[in-house]
Structures are given as C-alpha cells and as structure tokens.
Design an enzyme around this catalytic site. Structure first.
Site, short mmCIF file in Angstrom:
data_model
loop_
_atom_site.label_atom_id
_atom_site.label_comp_id
_atom_site.label_asym_id
_atom_site.label_seq_id
_atom_site.Cartn_x
_atom_site.Cartn_y
_atom_site.Cartn_z
N GLU A 85 0.92 3.96 2.50
CA GLU A 85 0.92 4.49 3.30
C GLU A 85 2.15 3.03 3.40
O GLU A 85 3.45 3.62 4.10
CB GLU A 85 0.23 3.63 4.50
CG GLU A 85 -1.00 5.05 3.48
CD GLU A 85 -2.27 3.81 2.76
OE1 GLU A 85 -2.83 3.91 3.81
OE2 GLU A 85 -1.88 3.15 2.11
N CYS B 92 -6.20 1.71 5.50
CA CYS B 92 -7.46 0.65 5.76
C CYS B 92 -6.41 0.36 7.13
O CYS B 92 -5.03 0.46 7.60
CB CYS B 92 -6.40 -0.76 5.04
SG CYS B 92 -5.00 -1.45 4.82
N CYS C 131 -2.46 -1.42 7.49
CA CYS C 131 -1.99 0.17 8.03
C CYS C 131 -1.62 1.04 8.90
O CYS C 131 -1.52 1.58 9.13
CB CYS C 131 -2.05 0.57 6.08
SG CYS C 131 -1.48 0.33 4.61
N HIS D 16 0.75 -1.08 -0.09
CA HIS D 16 -0.18 -0.04 -0.16
C HIS D 16 0.53 1.13 -0.44
O HIS D 16 2.53 1.31 0.29
CB HIS D 16 -0.34 0.05 1.49
CG HIS D 16 -1.92 -0.79 1.14
ND1 HIS D 16 -3.22 -0.84 1.69
CD2 HIS D 16 -2.24 -1.91 0.29
CE1 HIS D 16 -3.57 -1.61 1.12
NE2 HIS D 16 -3.38 -2.69 0.12
#
Length: 369
Positions: free
Chosen positions: A289, A314, A317, A287
């Site tokens: 992040e 999410c 994360c 992801h």
C-alpha cells in the site's frame, strides 16, 4: 455461454453435463465424427466402448460401493440436440448463438480446446475422482449393461487404461484438465449431493465469462504480489480512480538501492521468529500500500479513489490511506490488525469491505472450496 467438460474416466463428465441441462437450461452439443464411432485423441478403447453413463444415487450415505451406484443408459439421457461435423462447425454455430447456454463433453485434444478457448464465452471444467472410485463406477456400469458378455476389468487393467487416457504423450487429457478454469473433484456417491454442490459452485455466474471490476482489480493486485521480495508475506496493491482507471500499483519489499529482503536485506523478516504485526518499526520493507501511494503521489489521488489489496492493510498503512484521501478499501485476505484498521477507517469515513471471488475448485464430497 459454452461450457466444455473434460476429465478422467468415469469421473462424471456426462453427469455434470446432465446437471446443466436439467437445472440451467443448457443444450448439448456433439461432434459428429465421434458419434459415428471414431475414437478421438485422448479416449481409450475402454471408454469408447462404454455405452452408458454411471452416476451415484442418493440412498446410501457416503461409502462409495457398486451397490450404491445406479446406471442411466445413454439412450435414456437427453440426446444432443445439435451435432456438427467438426469443432469448427460447432464453434461457428455457438458464436452466432452465444447468448444461449451450451455444453459439450467432446473435448479430447489440444486443437479442439485451442479453438474453443479463443471465444470469451467459453469455460472449461475438468472432472476427476480417485481411481478406485472411478473403477467401481465402471464395474457397476459394466454389470448393468444389457446383453453384455464382457468380463469385469481388473483394477490393474483399469489403472493402465486410465493412465494411458491421462498421461499418453500425444493424446493424454491431463494437459487439457490443467487448463480448466474450474476443477471439480467428484468423490461423492450421491447424485443429489453432487447436484447440490454444483449449485453452490454457481457455474452460470457472469463473472466467470467477464470478471467484475472487483475481480479484475483484485487479480491485478494478486499479480503485483508475485513481484514482492519480502520474506514474510506476498502482498500486492492496486490504486484506481473513480472512473476505474489504474493510478498505480505496488508490492512489498525493501526500498530501492537496498538489498532485497529475500536476499537478506531486512533482518526482521529474515529472522524467522517475528510475529505477524509485531515490531513493524524495525522492518525495512515497504508495504504494498505504501509503494502504491508513493507511486501515485497526493496530487493524483482524487475523491472516489479505491485501493485494492490482496491483504487487509495494517494499522500504519491505514493511517496513510486515510491521510491521502482514499474513499474505499477492498481486500481479500485478513491480517492480524483487521480490527484496529476497521476502527480507523470507520472513524475517518473510509469504506472497508472484503472481496470473495467465485470458486474455482470444488470437492464434491466435502463441500470445501
């Protein structure tokens, strides 16, 4: 602040300018060679011959008809208080008085727009409307002009004039409209309605001239998202320290040395049937992040660091964001796990907030942004 207005015939350019004069204290600027009867590039003979400004009134609902239009002759409108021989003279004047509010509709060429766009206090607005609406406005205007012997122009002729005005290879204004920072679709037949929706657009917001830090970093996150190689969603992230210096950026996609997701590298993303937020453990994509945090490393993240992401993190994360010591998370778009993420951040003392940018496109009829 200098606002320039360009657009299609009878779309309401001068009406928008008049709104700025009446409601926000703007003063009109005019270029003299156009005032003296020379037809600028991008302006057809039909528009140059017009000597009044049509605008919708407030008495008849939303069905645009000629009987619902009233005419305000130009000599009854606020006259330009400042007239200049060229765009260079205009620009020199406004540069010395940029803290005041100015507006001009005399933007008919790339040369004029290029000159004005170099100044950080300039904003361009484009105004458009459906061709049949603009034709009816023109018809109403022509009928109410005093001492006119001109016959009403047919819709076919108006479309031809409008096409030349917009699409002429050398003088069409469509390239200018495409460069506008704010795009107004003026389909309303109500002047009061138009003025109300212009008020909601907040044209004098300082963020339009110089973006706030939130706007700036979220724009960087959105730019990073364009580098993603994930087939499911484009996400970008920017990590900044307490002094508003960028620590790292990230976007989502498969790890290095693996085939890019968009080239088939992640079976989950390429299956096409994976539900948002489901089976993430089988996804090979990192992801945005995660990539930003890995790039920064724990030693570079200090108290007060802020993570900007164009999508709410999410649950997975969010746990990592808490662990590395991020103080605040700012996001734009929602995700399927917003509730779970919010609860994790609340428990850990991480501030979570959603950022909403100022509007760039306004529909004068439906009030949608």
């Amino acid at each position: 602040m200098l606002i320039g207005i360009c657009g299609a015939k009878c779309a309401g350019k001068r009406t928008v300018a008049q709104y700025l004069v009446e409601h926000h204290g703007f003063k009109k600027l005019h270029i003299e060679n156009q005032k003296l009867g020379q037809i600028p590039n991008g302006v057809s003979q039909l528009e140059a011959n017009g000597n009044s400004e049509c605008h919708p009134n407030t008495t008849e609902g939303n069905d645009v008809t000629t009987r619902n239009l009233t005419i305000r002759p130009k000599n009854e409108m606020t006259r330009p208080e400042h007239t200049f021989a060229s765009e260079g003279d205009l620009l020199e004047f406004v540069t010395k008085h940029w803290r005041s509010r100015w507006v001009t509709t005399d933007i008919h060429s790339e040369a004029v727009l290029d000159a004005l766009s170099r100044r950080p206090f300039f904003i361009l607005i484009s105004v458009d409307a459906p061709v049949t609406v603009r034709w009816r406005r023109h018809q109403a205007r022509q009928k109410q002009l005093p001492h006119t012997d001109q016959e009403s122009i047919s819709l076919e002729d108006f479309v031809a004039e409008s096409d030349a005005h917009l699409y002429d290879a050398e003088a069409g204004v469509l390239p200018l409209m495409s460069r506008a920072a704010i795009r107004l679709l003026n389909t309303s037949d109500s002047l009061a309605h138009l003025y109300a929706t212009l008020g909601k657009l907040d044209l004098t917001n300082g963020d339009r001239l110089r973006p706030s830090w939130d706007s700036y970093f979220m724009a960087l996150a959105s730019l990073a998202a364009r580098r993603c190689n994930c087939m499911k969603r484009a996400v970008g992230c920017v990590l900044v320290d307490s002094k508003r210096r960028v620590i790292s950026t990230g976007y989502n996609g498969t790890p290095r040395n693996l085939t890019n997701c968009m080239e088939g590298g992640c079976p989950r993303c390429n299956s096409g049937d994976a539900t948002s937020g489901v089976s993430l453990a089988t996804c090979l994509c990192l992801h945005a992040e995660e990539n930003a945090l890995l790039e920064a490393g724990r030693e570079r993240i200090r108290d007060g660091s802020v993570l900007y992401c164009n999508t709410c993190p999410c649950l997975t994360c969010s746990i990592k964001i808490v662990q590395v010591g991020i103080s605040e998370v700012v996001y734009n778009q929602g995700y399927s796990m917003d509730g779970e993420t919010a609860r994790v951040f609340l428990s850990a003392g991480v501030k979570l907030r959603q950022f909403s940018p100022v509007s760039l496109i306004l529909d004068g009829l439906s009030n949608t942004y």
